[in-house]
Design an enzyme around this catalytic site. Structure first.
Site, PDB file in Angstrom:
ATOM      1  N   GLY A  11       0.829  -1.217   0.000  1.00  0.00           N
ATOM      2  CA  GLY A  11       0.000   0.000   0.000  1.00  0.00           C
ATOM      3  C   GLY A  11       0.853   1.252   0.000  1.00  0.00           C
ATOM      4  N   ARG A  72       1.373  -5.243  -5.541  1.00  0.00           N
ATOM      5  CA  ARG A  72       1.535  -6.425  -4.697  1.00  0.00           C
ATOM      6  C   ARG A  72       1.889  -7.550  -5.671  1.00  0.00           C
ATOM      7  NH1 ARG A  72      -0.674  -4.386   0.144  1.00  0.00           N
ATOM      8  NH2 ARG A  72      -2.558  -3.146  -0.080  1.00  0.00           N
ATOM      9  N   ASP A 103       4.382  -4.577   6.449  1.00  0.00           N
ATOM     10  CA  ASP A 103       4.910  -5.863   6.924  1.00  0.00           C
ATOM     11  C   ASP A 103       5.074  -6.913   5.816  1.00  0.00           C
ATOM     12  OD1 ASP A 103       2.193  -6.082   6.733  1.00  0.00           O
ATOM     13  OD2 ASP A 103       1.905  -7.120   8.643  1.00  0.00           O
ATOM     14  N   THR A 126       3.556   2.524   6.231  1.00  0.00           N
ATOM     15  CA  THR A 126       2.162   2.075   6.215  1.00  0.00           C
ATOM     16  C   THR A 126       1.315   2.997   7.087  1.00  0.00           C
ATOM     17  OG1 THR A 126       0.610   0.374   6.955  1.00  0.00           O
ATOM     18  CG2 THR A 126       2.757   0.286   7.972  1.00  0.00           C
ATOM     19  N   ASP A 128      -1.079   2.038   8.646  1.00  0.00           N
ATOM     20  CA  ASP A 128      -1.575   1.221   9.769  1.00  0.00           C
ATOM     21  C   ASP A 128      -0.723   1.380  11.035  1.00  0.00           C
ATOM     22  OD1 ASP A 128      -3.281   0.329   7.811  1.00  0.00           O
ATOM     23  OD2 ASP A 128      -2.245  -1.580   7.497  1.00  0.00           O
ATOM     24  N   ASP A 130       1.538  -0.460  12.227  1.00  0.00           N
ATOM     25  CA  ASP A 130       1.514  -1.713  12.987  1.00  0.00           C
ATOM     26  C   ASP A 130       2.842  -2.474  12.947  1.00  0.00           C
ATOM     27  OD1 ASP A 130       1.377  -2.256  10.297  1.00  0.00           O
ATOM     28  OD2 ASP A 130      -0.167  -3.799  10.444  1.00  0.00           O
ATOM     29  N   ARG A 172      -6.166  -2.564   8.800  1.00  0.00           N
ATOM     30  CA  ARG A 172      -6.085  -4.035   8.692  1.00  0.00           C
ATOM     31  C   ARG A 172      -6.450  -4.686  10.016  1.00  0.00           C
ATOM     32  NH1 ARG A 172      -3.912  -6.278   3.972  1.00  0.00           N
ATOM     33  NH2 ARG A 172      -2.827  -4.436   3.280  1.00  0.00           N
TER      34      ARG A 172
HETATM   35  O1  F6P Z   1      -2.124  -1.580   4.802  1.00  0.00           O
HETATM   36  C1  F6P Z   1      -2.678  -0.397   4.348  1.00  0.00           C
HETATM   37  C2  F6P Z   1      -4.148  -0.579   4.024  1.00  0.00           C
HETATM   38  O2  F6P Z   1      -4.676   0.660   3.577  1.00  0.00           O
HETATM   39  C3  F6P Z   1      -4.998  -1.155   5.158  1.00  0.00           C
HETATM   40  O3  F6P Z   1      -5.323  -0.206   6.129  1.00  0.00           O
HETATM   41  C4  F6P Z   1      -6.172  -1.709   4.383  1.00  0.00           C
HETATM   42  O4  F6P Z   1      -6.776  -2.770   5.090  1.00  0.00           O
HETATM   43  C5  F6P Z   1      -5.530  -2.211   3.120  1.00  0.00           C
HETATM   44  O5  F6P Z   1      -4.300  -1.528   2.968  1.00  0.00           O
HETATM   45  C6  F6P Z   1      -6.348  -2.016   1.881  1.00  0.00           C
HETATM   46  O6  F6P Z   1      -5.685  -2.618   0.831  1.00  0.00           O
HETATM   47  P1  F6P Z   1      -6.025  -2.336  -0.704  1.00  0.00           P
HETATM   48  O7  F6P Z   1      -5.613  -0.940  -1.019  1.00  0.00           O
HETATM   49  O8  F6P Z   1      -5.230  -3.338  -1.448  1.00  0.00           O
HETATM   50  O9  F6P Z   1      -7.499  -2.496  -0.850  1.00  0.00           O
END
Ligand code: F6P
Length: 323
Positions: A11, A72, A103, A126, A128, A130, A172
């Site tokens: 992300g 990803r 992570d 991130t 998050d 975390d 997350r």
């Molecule tokens: O890890 C960052 C994040 O924005 C999380 O908070 C969320 O759950 C996830 O990525 C969303 O992922 P995507 O952008 O692939 O939908």
């Protein structure tokens, strides 16, 4: 060391560009060239390398997202994919790799070091927040500000119409973003996965607050595991007479936007320090921040240990926000 490569993976998070800028310019001071890899590990596998000059990274410190693009990569999860990635690093005469990401991205970095004994440094990025071993990750401060701004606006409607709002915040499986944004916006209730509430308890609290205040903001971390947003909403409607409930999912507005000054500073500091460390021969580490000073953390710890959330903040908020 002559050539370093940098990639952004997973992300995107605001402040990544400040970090790339610091990496390129600090390396230039040491007469090291920096190659930007496009689309994260995917670009590493597809040999998508471009030389970044110190001037090219100018005027990027204030831009959200990542100028290197992100992705990803499923292929990087395979040995075959990682072999291709390693061959491309050899082909481009790269002596070290800097990985910016969360992570999942740092886990990829760790496996790569182990398999090829290649010099790799990770930088936590991130929203998050975390990742173990660092007080903050790049992007968290901006996202927190975005969430608080959004809740401030929602509060106007909650208050004018005497409604109960459930605001879903990203993160997350963790509640760092929800907790700090909730405290800063004076949310009446903050629900995070780390705090095990029962539905019954939650409904009881909402009812008590609603009876007194008539408008309630509930911050709901997306990783909460005591029920879905809809279940919660239905339960409130069924248990609190005449309740006027709305659900607001903030979504990806939390990921983008102009990086906050804190994220620009953090990105710059961690980028600069990553070059200091990699040129000293350090590898298999993440550069984090603790008590406002850069630190090195074992990549293994960063990806395998759990970062503890400060639950006393949740308790404090519960005490002061129900009036
Ligand atoms: O890890 C960052 C994040 O924005 C999380 O908070 C969320 O759950 C996830 O990525 C969303 O992922 P995507 O952008 O692939 O939908």
């Amino acid at each position: 060391m002559k050539n370093i490569a940098v990639l952004t993976s997973g992300g995107d998070s605001p402040g990544m560009n400040a970090c790339i800028r610091a990496i390129v310019r600090s390396a230039n001071q040491k007469e090291i060239q920096v190659y930007g890899i496009q689309y994260g590990y995917k670009g590493l596998i597809n040999n998508d390398f471009n030389l970044l000059t110190p001037y090219e990274v100018g005027n990027t410190i204030h831009i959200g997202g990542t100028i290197l693009k992100s992705a990803r990569s499923e292929e990087f999860r395979t040995k075959k994919g990682r072999n291709k990635a390693y061959n491309n690093l050899q082909l481009n005469n790269i002596d070290g790799l800097i990985v910016l990401g969360g992570d999942g991205s740092l886990t990829g970095a760790k496996i790569f070091v182990e398999e090829f004994n290649f010099k790799v440094i990770g930088i936590p990025c991130t929203i998050d927040n975390d990742i173990y071993g660092t007080d903050y990750s790049i992007g968290f401060s901006t996202a927190r500000e975005t969430v608080v701004n959004a809740i401030d606006k929602i509060r106007d409607t909650a208050s004018s119409h005497e409604r109960i709002f459930i605001v879903e915040v990203m993160g997350r499986e963790s509640g760092f973003l929800a907790l700090e944004s909730g405290v800063a916006s004076g949310a009446e209730l903050i629900l995070i996965p780390e705090n095990k509430n029962s539905m019954q308890e939650v409904i009881h609290n909402i009812k008590e607050i609603n009876d007194k205040k008539k408008s309630v903001i509930i911050v709901y971390a997306e990783g909460c595991n005591f029920g879905t947003l809809n279940e919660l909403s239905k339960n409130i409607k069924n248990n609190i007479k005449d309740s006027n409930v709305r659900v607001s999912i903030l979504g990806h507005i939390q990921r983008g936007g102009i990086p906050s000054p804190s994220d620009r500073i953090l990105g710059s500091v961690l980028g600069y320090e990553s070059i200091n460390k990699i040129t000293e021969g350090v590898s298999n580490k993440m550069i984090g921040i603790r008590d406002q000073k850069p630190i090195t953390v074992d990549l293994y710890d960063a990806i395998s240990k759990k970062k503890e959330i400060d639950l006393s903040l949740n308790k404090m908020s519960d005490t002061i926000s129900k009036y």
